[in-house]
Design a protein around this motif. Sequence first.
Motif, PDB file in Angstrom:
ATOM      1  N   THR A 168       0.831  -1.210   0.000  1.00 21.67           N
ATOM      2  CA  THR A 168       0.000   0.000   0.000  1.00 21.67           C
ATOM      3  C   THR A 168       0.861   1.254   0.000  1.00 21.67           C
ATOM      4  OG1 THR A 168      -1.848  -1.115   1.093  1.00 21.67           O
ATOM      5  CG2 THR A 168      -1.744   1.278   1.328  1.00 21.67           C
ATOM      6  N   LEU A 169       1.896   1.269   0.824  1.00 23.57           N
ATOM      7  CA  LEU A 169       2.809   2.425   0.847  1.00 23.57           C
ATOM      8  C   LEU A 169       3.432   2.639  -0.529  1.00 23.57           C
ATOM      9  CD1 LEU A 169       5.450   3.287   3.562  1.00 23.57           C
ATOM     10  CD2 LEU A 169       6.041   3.374   1.151  1.00 23.57           C
ATOM     11  N   LEU A 170       3.979   1.574  -1.121  1.00 16.56           N
ATOM     12  CA  LEU A 170       4.661   1.691  -2.412  1.00 16.56           C
ATOM     13  C   LEU A 170       3.689   2.078  -3.529  1.00 16.56           C
ATOM     14  CD1 LEU A 170       6.979  -1.449  -2.203  1.00 16.56           C
ATOM     15  CD2 LEU A 170       7.696   0.951  -2.054  1.00 16.56           C
ATOM     16  N   GLY A 171       2.481   1.482  -3.503  1.00 15.14           N
ATOM     17  CA  GLY A 171       1.489   1.797  -4.525  1.00 15.14           C
ATOM     18  C   GLY A 171       1.020   3.232  -4.456  1.00 15.14           C
ATOM     19  N   GLY A 172       0.832   3.742  -3.246  1.00 18.92           N
ATOM     20  CA  GLY A 172       0.425   5.145  -3.085  1.00 18.92           C
ATOM     21  C   GLY A 172       1.506   6.104  -3.529  1.00 18.92           C
ATOM     22  N   LYS A 173       2.749   5.763  -3.216  1.00 19.37           N
ATOM     23  CA  LYS A 173       3.872   6.626  -3.628  1.00 19.37           C
ATOM     24  C   LYS A 173       3.940   6.717  -5.152  1.00 19.37           C
ATOM     25  CE  LYS A 173       8.908   7.045  -3.133  1.00 19.37           C
ATOM     26  NZ  LYS A 173       8.941   8.454  -2.749  1.00 19.37           N
ATOM     27  N   ALA A 174       3.709   5.580  -5.824  1.00 17.33           N
ATOM     28  CA  ALA A 174       3.748   5.572  -7.294  1.00 17.33           C
ATOM     29  C   ALA A 174       2.576   6.340  -7.894  1.00 17.33           C
ATOM     30  CB  ALA A 174       3.739   4.130  -7.798  1.00 17.33           C
ATOM     31  N   GLU A 175       1.402   6.210  -7.289  1.00 14.81           N
ATOM     32  CA  GLU A 175       0.204   6.871  -7.816  1.00 14.81           C
ATOM     33  C   GLU A 175       0.318   8.389  -7.736  1.00 14.81           C
ATOM     34  OE1 GLU A 175      -3.734   7.267  -9.325  1.00 14.81           O
ATOM     35  OE2 GLU A 175      -2.323   5.580  -9.310  1.00 14.81           O
ATOM     36  N   TYR A 176       1.009   8.883  -6.717  1.00 12.62           N
ATOM     37  CA  TYR A 176       1.097  10.339  -6.504  1.00 12.62           C
ATOM     38  C   TYR A 176       2.541  10.829  -6.657  1.00 12.62           C
ATOM     39  CZ  TYR A 176      -3.660   9.847  -4.865  1.00 12.62           C
ATOM     40  OH  TYR A 176      -5.019   9.568  -4.797  1.00 12.62           O
ATOM     41  N   GLN A 177       3.253  10.281  -7.648  1.00 12.28           N
ATOM     42  CA  GLN A 177       4.658  10.649  -7.822  1.00 12.28           C
ATOM     43  C   GLN A 177       4.855  12.084  -8.302  1.00 12.28           C
ATOM     44  OE1 GLN A 177       6.438   8.342 -11.187  1.00 12.28           O
ATOM     45  NE2 GLN A 177       4.404   7.431 -11.312  1.00 12.28           N
ATOM     46  N   ASP A 178       3.774  12.726  -8.755  1.00 12.23           N
ATOM     47  CA  ASP A 178       3.896  14.127  -9.165  1.00 12.23           C
ATOM     48  C   ASP A 178       3.743  15.081  -7.979  1.00 12.23           C
ATOM     49  OD1 ASP A 178       1.227  13.376  -8.871  1.00 12.23           O
ATOM     50  OD2 ASP A 178       0.517  14.904 -10.273  1.00 12.23           O
ATOM     51  N   ARG A 179       3.453  14.535  -6.798  1.00 12.64           N
ATOM     52  CA  ARG A 179       3.293  15.354  -5.602  1.00 12.64           C
ATOM     53  C   ARG A 179       4.569  15.325  -4.770  1.00 12.64           C
ATOM     54  NH1 ARG A 179      -1.565  15.850  -3.197  1.00 12.64           N
ATOM     55  NH2 ARG A 179      -0.371  17.213  -1.838  1.00 12.64           N
ATOM     56  N   ILE A 226      -0.093   9.585   3.606  1.00 11.30           N
ATOM     57  CA  ILE A 226      -0.603   8.360   4.215  1.00 11.30           C
ATOM     58  C   ILE A 226      -1.534   7.689   3.207  1.00 11.30           C
ATOM     59  CG2 ILE A 226      -1.893   7.323   6.117  1.00 11.30           C
ATOM     60  CD1 ILE A 226      -1.151   9.765   7.819  1.00 11.30           C
ATOM     61  N   THR A 227      -1.046   6.635   2.582  1.00  8.51           N
ATOM     62  CA  THR A 227      -1.905   5.863   1.676  1.00  8.51           C
ATOM     63  C   THR A 227      -2.719   4.906   2.531  1.00  8.51           C
ATOM     64  OG1 THR A 227      -0.188   5.977  -0.023  1.00  8.51           O
ATOM     65  CG2 THR A 227      -1.995   4.416  -0.372  1.00  8.51           C
ATOM     66  N   ALA A 228      -4.026   5.117   2.537  1.00  3.60           N
ATOM     67  CA  ALA A 228      -4.924   4.333   3.396  1.00  3.60           C
ATOM     68  C   ALA A 228      -5.734   3.362   2.556  1.00  3.60           C
ATOM     69  CB  ALA A 228      -5.851   5.268   4.172  1.00  3.60           C
ATOM     70  N   ASP A 229      -5.923   2.176   3.105  1.00  6.62           N
ATOM     71  CA  ASP A 229      -6.725   1.164   2.428  1.00  6.62           C
ATOM     72  C   ASP A 229      -7.538   0.412   3.478  1.00  6.62           C
ATOM     73  OD1 ASP A 229      -7.643  -0.105   0.148  1.00  6.62           O
ATOM     74  OD2 ASP A 229      -6.104  -1.658   0.188  1.00  6.62           O
ATOM     75  N   GLY A 230      -8.631  -0.205   3.051  1.00  5.92           N
ATOM     76  CA  GLY A 230      -9.432  -1.007   3.959  1.00  5.92           C
ATOM     77  C   GLY A 230     -10.873  -0.539   4.049  1.00  5.92           C
ATOM     78  N   SER A 231     -11.783  -1.491   4.164  1.00  2.00           N
ATOM     79  CA  SER A 231     -13.215  -1.180   4.154  1.00  2.00           C
ATOM     80  C   SER A 231     -13.645  -0.356   5.359  1.00  2.00           C
ATOM     81  CB  SER A 231     -14.025  -2.485   4.113  1.00  2.00           C
ATOM     82  OG  SER A 231     -13.651  -3.339   5.185  1.00  2.00           O
ATOM     83  N   THR A 232     -13.072  -0.605   6.529  1.00  2.00           N
ATOM     84  CA  THR A 232     -13.468   0.144   7.721  1.00  2.00           C
ATOM     85  C   THR A 232     -13.083   1.612   7.580  1.00  2.00           C
ATOM     86  OG1 THR A 232     -13.203  -1.847   9.072  1.00  2.00           O
ATOM     87  CG2 THR A 232     -13.314   0.244  10.232  1.00  2.00           C
TER      88      THR A 232
END
Length: 442
Positions: free
Chosen positions: A191-202, A389-395
């Motif tokens: 999740t951390l790595l995926g979020g970093k890649a998704e927002y690499q322009d930030r 903070i890349t957050a994931d999860g249904s709750t």
Amino acid sequence: MNIMKEKVDVFLKKHKMHYEDININEGSSDFIEDMKKGLNNEPSSLKMLCTYIGDEGEIPVGEPVIVMDAGGTNFRVAIVNFNSNKKPIIEEYKIHDMPGINGEISKEEFYKTVVNYLKPVIHRSNKIGFCFSYPTEILPNKDGRLIQFNKEVKVRDMVGEEIGKDLLKALKDMGYKEDKKIVLLNDTVATLLGGKAEYQDRDFDSNIGFILGTGTNTCYLEKNKNIKKAETLAYQEGSTIINIESGGYEGACRGEIDEIFDNTTANPGSQKFEKMISGAYQGGLILEIIRKATTEGLFSAGFANRIKNISNLTSKEANDFIEYPYLSSNILGKYSNSTNEGHRKEDKQTLYYIIDAVIERAAKLVAVNLAAVILKTKTGKNPCLPVCITADGSTFYKSKFFKSKLQYYVKECLNEKMGIYCEFVKAEDVTLIGTAIAGLLN
């Protein structure tokens, strides 16, 4: 103040279950001390597992990687590559049953099943990223030694074994002769790595991966010099992702009903923090609070008698009541529907205030967790460079009011009192993408 809310507040404070019992400053300091002990290999309720994975490196364009994701009930397989804009392309995506979820199997059966899942894509790459969301000690070679299975998965003779090594052997035994490289990680790290890649322009000061679904966990980037337990890293420059295993934290302010509920679970005494905030346990905890409240006269006699018929309450059912308190299709809505208008009104409001308070407490505890990580790393002091903070999860995303309550504590305590800043982000297919990055760069 509403008289029913006042009664609920008094009741919760009496049993040390009220969110006002939690002090974010003190709570985060205690959490940090446990983090430090775990990093130094001292006795700690936080495992602080070293992943031997960093967040540096240029994602290669057009290079495919095989991705596997072993979750609670599903085992996902896909091929991922990144285009010239560094956007992920997911191909040949398949969902299978998690081996061992439908009854106990042997280690050999487990690996044979996984190899069969891999058959359609095994020729596509010699690099494999394996997101393995079970307690696992990651080794310096990026393989992992299984600590235990959970989530009702039952496989004989795998505890203590190296997962990647055994899977590679199974591939060879079944006729696949090409050398493959497997990188093991868990869903929080992905999740951390995926979020970093998704927002690499930030521009962010640092990154955190946070899961709040059936269970909970947190990971973050720690300077290598602070990871005393990992001798191969302690004298190297740079940072490494640490899997905190935060669901096992034991320093949070627990109340009398937390203890009562804990003793009803399959694993009493473990995962204490998780049992206060996560989806697998929140419904059961709320039911235990309701039961205690009926014995102390917070509900009508009719409701107290009817609630005895409920042996189990899910987090979704509790959340559904908050949204639709008068629907009879909801179990709490049904049992609080009384022919006596006064009783119906008071019972429903009391239920609402109890559930709302449990969600409020969960949000405040998550604020403690995240504040501790940001303060420990001395990041996020500039609002123009917040911690991502890349957050994931249904709750996290589906619990009514949770996110708004968490944002309140972030603003009130983290921003205004502690002077630290963070931003929550969401990424689609985040675990697949993060696992692909780990497989390509390690």
